[in-house]
Design a protein around this motif. Sequence first.
Motif, PDB file in Angstrom:
ATOM      1  N   UNK A  95       1.330  40.569  32.311  1.00 38.75           N
ATOM      2  CA  UNK A  95       1.880  39.315  32.908  1.00 38.75           C
ATOM      3  C   UNK A  95       2.990  38.713  31.824  1.00 38.75           C
ATOM      4  N   UNK A  96       4.007  38.312  32.236  1.00 40.19           N
ATOM      5  CA  UNK A  96       4.844  37.614  31.432  1.00 40.19           C
ATOM      6  C   UNK A  96       5.544  36.373  31.840  1.00 40.19           C
ATOM      7  N   UNK A  97       5.792  36.296  33.175  1.00 39.67           N
ATOM      8  CA  UNK A  97       6.583  35.238  33.860  1.00 39.67           C
ATOM      9  C   UNK A  97       5.599  34.173  34.712  1.00 39.67           C
ATOM     10  N   UNK A  98       5.802  33.134  34.517  1.00 41.46           N
ATOM     11  CA  UNK A  98       5.321  32.023  35.407  1.00 41.46           C
ATOM     12  C   UNK A  98       5.916  32.018  36.708  1.00 41.46           C
ATOM     13  N   UNK A  99       7.248  32.160  36.455  1.00 46.30           N
ATOM     14  CA  UNK A  99       8.026  32.235  37.692  1.00 46.30           C
ATOM     15  C   UNK A  99       9.407  33.053  37.234  1.00 46.30           C
ATOM     16  N   UNK A 100      10.180  33.104  38.376  1.00 42.94           N
ATOM     17  CA  UNK A 100      11.609  33.644  38.099  1.00 42.94           C
ATOM     18  C   UNK A 100      12.478  33.520  39.024  1.00 42.94           C
ATOM     19  N   UNK A 101      14.036  33.221  38.671  1.00 43.24           N
ATOM     20  CA  UNK A 101      14.737  33.235  39.717  1.00 43.24           C
ATOM     21  C   UNK A 101      15.605  34.404  39.562  1.00 43.24           C
ATOM     22  N   UNK A 102      15.661  35.101  40.643  1.00 42.27           N
ATOM     23  CA  UNK A 102      16.435  36.533  40.805  1.00 42.27           C
ATOM     24  C   UNK A 102      17.541  36.607  41.771  1.00 42.27           C
ATOM     25  N   UNK A 103      18.544  36.843  41.152  1.00 44.21           N
ATOM     26  CA  UNK A 103      19.845  37.238  41.960  1.00 44.21           C
ATOM     27  C   UNK A 103      20.266  38.776  42.253  1.00 44.21           C
ATOM     28  N   UNK A 104      19.240  39.390  41.669  1.00 44.02           N
ATOM     29  CA  UNK A 104      19.802  40.696  41.681  1.00 44.02           C
ATOM     30  C   UNK A 104      19.165  41.731  42.499  1.00 44.02           C
ATOM     31  N   UNK A 105      17.745  41.606  42.765  1.00 45.21           N
ATOM     32  CA  UNK A 105      17.191  42.212  43.975  1.00 45.21           C
ATOM     33  C   UNK A 105      16.803  43.751  43.466  1.00 45.21           C
ATOM     34  N   UNK A 106      16.672  44.850  44.267  1.00 45.96           N
ATOM     35  CA  UNK A 106      16.163  45.876  43.939  1.00 45.96           C
ATOM     36  C   UNK A 106      15.333  46.265  43.025  1.00 45.96           C
ATOM     37  N   UNK A 107      15.404  47.255  41.984  1.00 50.74           N
ATOM     38  CA  UNK A 107      14.457  47.634  41.146  1.00 50.74           C
ATOM     39  C   UNK A 107      14.323  46.621  40.115  1.00 50.74           C
ATOM     40  N   UNK A 108      15.265  45.717  39.880  1.00 55.91           N
ATOM     41  CA  UNK A 108      15.075  44.693  38.832  1.00 55.91           C
ATOM     42  C   UNK A 108      13.823  43.544  39.404  1.00 55.91           C
ATOM     43  N   UNK A 109      14.251  43.281  40.813  1.00 53.93           N
ATOM     44  CA  UNK A 109      13.317  42.328  41.341  1.00 53.93           C
ATOM     45  C   UNK A 109      11.935  42.933  41.570  1.00 53.93           C
ATOM     46  N   UNK A 110      11.768  44.277  41.871  1.00 54.02           N
ATOM     47  CA  UNK A 110      10.500  44.781  41.847  1.00 54.02           C
ATOM     48  C   UNK A 110       9.610  44.669  40.436  1.00 54.02           C
ATOM     49  N   UNK A 111      10.403  45.009  39.505  1.00 53.70           N
ATOM     50  CA  UNK A 111       9.968  44.882  37.999  1.00 53.70           C
ATOM     51  C   UNK A 111       9.713  43.516  37.704  1.00 53.70           C
ATOM     52  N   UNK A 112      10.296  42.383  38.051  1.00 57.08           N
ATOM     53  CA  UNK A 112      10.036  40.977  37.883  1.00 57.08           C
ATOM     54  C   UNK A 112       8.804  40.731  38.572  1.00 57.08           C
TER      55      UNK A 112
END
Length: 330
Positions: free
Chosen positions: A215-232
Amino acid sequence: MADTFRALVATKTDDGQTVEVTNISDADLMDGDVTVAVAHSTVNYKDGLAITGAAPILRASPMVPGIDFAGEVTASDNNDWKPGDKVVLNGYGVGESHSGGYAQRARIKGEWLVKLPETFSTADAMAIGTAGYTAMLCVLALEKHGIGPKDGDILVTGANGGVGSVAIALLAKLGYRAVASTGRTQEADYLKSIGAADVIDRAEFSEPGRPIGKERWAGAVDAVGGVTLANVIAQTCYGGTVAACGLAGGADLPSSVYPFILRGVTLAGIDSVMAPRGIREEAWSRLARDLDLDKLKAMTKTIGLDDVVGAASDIMAGTVRGRLVVDVNA
């Protein structure tokens, strides 16, 4: 009004499409009940897709691209608007299936418009543009799901882009600790100057990872999608929220249900194109209140209509930092 005016026009051909600045007239515009003298537009990632032909964004030919504009109403058959009103438009298929913002004049439906907040000039509004307005929608989503500054770090992916840059500035102004993820770590000083508390390499999220991670993030803003979003998502803390608004890294989502059913993570989808007027007005009102104009200016470059095609290629190559404003009268 002059009989003709300048516009960037995309025309489909047997070999793809041509895009050039030319003179058009009112007869070349599409139906609508409000005419606007456009002052400024901007270049978003979707505009890059449209102009380069990298994706089938443009639904008609010929077409004036440009999914945003800000300007002044010059004629109106809509009761909500009168000549002299300053207005801003984002989305609604403008610049895709309806003549868009890369022209000195636009004719559109009045219900697509939002009143320009007095805080902003038309140039400010397009420094924000769809990218910044989308960033505000993401921040609103975090707030509405109960994610506050005391809950922990907020990750912003694609941090050097338009959505990312404005999201960082907004989060910092609101007291959040924003962590910027970027493939251009040499831009760390810029990202910290607009509010990032820390900068990390996007490579941390670029390869397939575990279905659920530390657990690292209380929240996130993601404009990338794909594998990046899955990892986030896999690294989001219990009860956290990820606002997903883009697909610069892919439209797939190779994730699992574990973060959702074991940690109660929320994936909040953000649509800026067809959002109802009430949500748009809330977003623009909050931008007027919560966005530091000095930081906005620090992330903005102004270009003319003749520079848009080159800028579209640059944004697709990932070399654009922050926001590009188009002065259609330059």
